[in-house]
Design an enzyme around this catalytic site. Structure first.
Site, short mmCIF file in Angstrom:
data_model
loop_
_atom_site.label_atom_id
_atom_site.label_comp_id
_atom_site.label_asym_id
_atom_site.label_seq_id
_atom_site.Cartn_x
_atom_site.Cartn_y
_atom_site.Cartn_z
N LYS A 191 -0.11 -0.28 5.03
CA LYS A 191 -0.51 -1.61 5.48
C LYS A 191 0.19 -2.72 4.70
O LYS A 191 0.76 -2.50 3.63
CB LYS A 191 -2.04 -1.76 5.35
N THR A 192 0.11 -3.92 5.22
CA THR A 192 0.72 -5.08 4.57
C THR A 192 0.23 -5.20 3.13
O THR A 192 1.00 -5.47 2.21
CB THR A 192 0.41 -6.37 5.36
#
Length: 373
Positions: A191-192
């Protein structure tokens, strides 16, 4: 040239001393369960997102399951959501014996089509579960207006949406997860904002919901060995919180780098007639957690990229309404034609802050070579 779909080692080596120091500090303290690093991260997430409450849990999936339980998404009630998403966005409902009710997606943004929600509302409908993915948030103005009119709860699946902000027709940008009644984030490694293992978080601006989330993550206890509810054992690991706190310091820079990579792809592939890009719609600030294209001969392209050692992924090859586990809902092929069409064309290309322009060039040139064969 070999281009990985995701490469966590590069970020680690850039900030190796910080990560090692943070992890060692936790180990030396011996405080592995809900240690100081967890509460510190929760405070930082509250400050970054503007949420009143942030409750760390073991995963994004757990966050969805717990929030669904708290909001009453259970016992035969219906919740409207999208079929073009990851399993957890709907399985969190089925686990509580709620009924996922799907509506099709918008063809340009891939997001839940808010204009199709009201036709699915019945006397059993209790909520809407919009999913912010494919680099953007859903139309939260429309969704919140519908929810208010029909007295429905809104649970935002922001598992892929950390950093995204929605303005719409309002005066201020609101971070994903903070617009509805509750929101969830996943900190899965890709994920970011990604941990070094599973991790998740629930956010809300509601006092009672925040109190319940804190209790539900520790077996439903109001204090040690005093159980008000049948809850869960789902606590954000202290070591993961320490890792995430390091990464959160650099999150804005990481988001900017992702946007730059996305621009590289768009510039280099804009003249390829066999490729189309999704559009970010509405007044919002998107985040390129993934970079998706719609490609002709998608499966053949995926195989060609693999042959040339280029990582890729397909989000998602089978819409949820056609998955075997949801066959009991009675949906059939053709019920959601846009989701089904997109599932045959979408492919995600490598994107992360540390990818190089040369690597993006190689990916794009390889795609063009495929279509010139």
């Amino acid at each position: 040239m070999k281009v990985k779909f995701y490469s966590p080692q590069r970020e680690y080596h850039e900030k190796k001393e910080e990560f090692n120091s943070a992890i060692s500090k936790v180990i030396e303290s011996g405080n592995f369960i809900l240690g100081d690093e967890v509460s510190n991260l929760e405070e930082s997430i509250k400050k970054y997102t503007g949420a009143k409450y942030a409750i760390g849990v073991a995963s994004g999936t757990d966050a969805l399951v717990i929030a669904s339980d708290i909001l009453g998404f259970k016992d035969g009630k219906e919740v409207i959501t999208s079929p073009f998403t990851f399993l957890a966005s709907a399985s969190c409902l089925s686990k509580h014996n709620a009924k996922p009710v799907f509506v099709d997606v918008d063809e340009e943004s891939f997001s839940l089509d808010a204009n199709k929600i009201e036709e699915k509302i019945t006397d059993k409908t209790v909520g809407i579960l919009p999913i912010h993915l494919f680099s953007q948030m859903c139309n939260m103005d429309k969704i919140m207006s519908i929810a208010k009119f029909h007295n429905l709860r809104v649970l935002e699946d922001a598992a892929e949406a950390f950093g995204m902000r929605w303005k719409g027709t309002g005066s201020l940008y609101k971070h994903s997860g903070t617009v509805g009644d509750m929101g969830v984030f996943s900190f899965f490694p890709t994920k970011t904002l990604g941990a070094y293992g599973d991790a998740g978080m629930i956010v809300t601006n509601d006092d009672e919901l925040g109190k319940l989330a804190k209790m539900f993550r520790v077996h439903g206890a109001s204090k040690k060995y005093h159980y008000d509810y049948i809850g869960y054992n789902s606590r954000l690991d202290t070591i993961q919180a320490a890792v995430l706190s390091i990464k959160l310091k650099y999150i804005d820079n990481a988001i900017e780098k992702r946007a730059a990579v996305a621009k590289w792809y768009e510039e280099r592939l804009s003249d390829c007639e066999y490729v189309r890009f999704p559009k970010i719609k509405g007044e919002q600030k998107g985040v390129y957690y993934v970079f998706n294209i719609l490609a002709e001969k998608r499966d053949e392209l995926a195989a060609y990229l693999k042959e040339n050692e280029i990582g890729n992924s397909i989000y998602y090859p089978i819409p949820l309404h056609l998955q075997k586990c949801f066959s009991y809902l009675g949906y059939k092929e053709g019920d959601f034609p846009i989701a089904e069409k997109l599932s045959k064309e979408v492919i995600a290309l490598p994107i992360y802050p540390e990818i190089t322009e040369d690597e993006v060039d190689f990916v794009c040139n390889t795609i063009k070579k495929f279509y010139k064969r």
